[in-house]
Design a protein around this motif. Structure first.
Motif, short mmCIF file in Angstrom:
data_model
loop_
_atom_site.label_atom_id
_atom_site.label_comp_id
_atom_site.label_asym_id
_atom_site.label_seq_id
_atom_site.Cartn_x
_atom_site.Cartn_y
_atom_site.Cartn_z
N TYR A 113 0.87 -1.17 0.00
CA TYR A 113 0.00 0.00 0.00
C TYR A 113 0.90 1.22 0.00
O TYR A 113 1.91 1.25 0.70
CB TYR A 113 -0.89 0.02 1.24
N SER A 114 0.52 2.22 -0.77
CA SER A 114 1.33 3.44 -0.78
C SER A 114 0.42 4.66 -0.89
O SER A 114 -0.66 4.60 -1.46
CB SER A 114 2.32 3.42 -1.95
N SER A 115 0.92 5.73 -0.30
CA SER A 115 0.23 7.01 -0.37
C SER A 115 1.26 8.11 -0.41
O SER A 115 2.36 7.97 0.14
CB SER A 115 -0.67 7.22 0.85
N ASN A 116 0.90 9.18 -1.07
CA ASN A 116 1.76 10.36 -1.19
C ASN A 116 0.97 11.59 -0.79
O ASN A 116 -0.24 11.65 -0.99
CB ASN A 116 2.24 10.55 -2.63
N ILE A 117 1.69 12.56 -0.27
CA ILE A 117 1.07 13.83 0.05
C ILE A 117 2.13 14.93 -0.11
O ILE A 117 3.29 14.71 0.16
CB ILE A 117 0.45 13.82 1.46
N VAL A 118 1.67 16.06 -0.59
CA VAL A 118 2.55 17.21 -0.78
C VAL A 118 2.19 18.26 0.28
O VAL A 118 1.02 18.54 0.50
CB VAL A 118 2.37 17.80 -2.20
N TYR A 119 3.22 18.80 0.92
CA TYR A 119 2.98 19.86 1.90
C TYR A 119 3.89 21.05 1.62
O TYR A 119 4.93 20.92 0.99
CB TYR A 119 3.14 19.35 3.33
N ASN A 120 3.46 22.21 2.07
CA ASN A 120 4.15 23.47 1.79
C ASN A 120 5.25 23.75 2.81
O ASN A 120 5.14 23.39 3.97
CB ASN A 120 3.16 24.64 1.82
N VAL A 121 6.29 24.41 2.31
CA VAL A 121 7.33 24.93 3.18
C VAL A 121 6.93 26.36 3.53
O VAL A 121 6.64 27.17 2.65
CB VAL A 121 8.70 24.92 2.47
N GLU A 122 6.89 26.64 4.82
CA GLU A 122 6.48 27.96 5.29
C GLU A 122 7.71 28.81 5.58
O GLU A 122 8.83 28.31 5.63
CB GLU A 122 5.62 27.83 6.54
N SER A 123 7.50 30.09 5.81
CA SER A 123 8.61 30.99 6.11
C SER A 123 9.21 30.69 7.49
O SER A 123 10.40 30.86 7.70
CB SER A 123 8.17 32.45 6.02
N ARG A 124 8.39 30.23 8.42
CA ARG A 124 8.88 29.84 9.75
C ARG A 124 9.08 28.33 9.77
O ARG A 124 8.23 27.56 9.35
CB ARG A 124 7.88 30.25 10.82
N TYR A 125 10.22 27.91 10.31
CA TYR A 125 10.56 26.49 10.36
C TYR A 125 9.54 25.69 11.15
O TYR A 125 9.17 24.57 10.77
CB TYR A 125 11.96 26.32 10.95
N THR A 126 9.06 26.25 12.25
CA THR A 126 8.09 25.52 13.09
C THR A 126 6.80 25.25 12.33
O THR A 126 6.17 24.20 12.53
CB THR A 126 7.79 26.30 14.38
N ASP A 127 6.40 26.17 11.45
CA ASP A 127 5.20 25.94 10.63
C ASP A 127 5.43 24.83 9.62
O ASP A 127 4.53 24.03 9.34
CB ASP A 127 4.78 27.23 9.93
N THR A 128 6.65 24.76 9.07
CA THR A 128 6.99 23.69 8.13
C THR A 128 6.97 22.34 8.85
O THR A 128 6.44 21.36 8.31
CB THR A 128 8.37 23.94 7.50
N VAL A 129 7.51 22.29 10.05
CA VAL A 129 7.49 21.05 10.84
C VAL A 129 6.05 20.64 11.15
O VAL A 129 5.70 19.46 11.09
CB VAL A 129 8.32 21.21 12.13
N LYS A 130 5.22 21.62 11.47
CA LYS A 130 3.80 21.34 11.74
C LYS A 130 3.13 20.77 10.50
O LYS A 130 2.36 19.80 10.59
CB LYS A 130 3.10 22.62 12.19
N ASN A 131 3.41 21.35 9.32
CA ASN A 131 2.85 20.84 8.07
C ASN A 131 3.30 19.41 7.80
O ASN A 131 2.52 18.56 7.35
CB ASN A 131 3.23 21.74 6.90
N GLU A 132 4.58 19.13 8.09
CA GLU A 132 5.10 17.77 7.88
C GLU A 132 4.42 16.78 8.81
O GLU A 132 4.06 15.67 8.41
CB GLU A 132 6.61 17.75 8.09
#
Length: 153
Positions: free
Chosen positions: A110-129
């Motif tokens: 089984y496989s799944s993919n998802i794309v998430y955005n890189v934000e200007s703040r690192y903590t927001d990027t980690v939250k998106n991940e």
């Protein structure tokens, strides 16, 4: 009068003989006796816990599940300044489902993919991940549960 009675009888018979059942019924027809998940510890724990919730102890189908997880994080998109703007997160689960009653085995990936955005703040990027990982886990678990419901209901 006779035609309306005949039409009513035909409609009643055709509707009452339908054996349609929802696939996501609350009562399951399988018991998970063993589950082994290899891969990232947190992801493995979450998948194992979510799958075990659907085990029904009084079921006749006793199952053993082994699973190997692999996750990948790739650059999905860059902007003109060559800065990463999006990442693609992939989760692959190679599963082996063994029915302990008749020793029948089902192997499937089984496989799944998802794309998430890189934000200007690192903590927001980690939250998106983190949100993307959670969504991927849910997608994989739903695929596995659909397979179990189809084969053991």
């Amino acid at each position: 009068m006779a035609k309306s009675i005949l039409v009513f009888i035909i409609i009643f018979i055709s509707l009452s003989s339908c054996s349609y059942q929802k696939i996501n019924m609350s009562e399951q027809k399988f018991t998970i006796k063993e589950i082994e998940v290899n891969g990232d510890k947190r992801t493995s724990f979450l998948i194992k816990r979510k799958i075990e919730r659907f085990s029904h102890e009084q079921s006749l189908n006793k199952l053993a599940i082994s699973m190997n997880l692999s996750a990948k994080k790739n650059i999905h998109e860059k902007n003109i300044q060559n800065k990463v703007t999006k990442y693609k997160l992939s989760l692959i689960a190679e599963t082996k489902i063994k029915n302990l009653n008749n020793l029948e085995t089902i192997k499937r990936a089984y496989s799944s993919n998802i794309v998430y955005n890189v934000e200007s703040r690192y903590t927001d990027t980690v939250k998106n991940e983190k949100e993307a990982k959670t969504e991927l886990i849910d997608l994989i678990v739903n695929q596995i549960l659909d397979e179990l419901k189809i084969n053991y209901n």
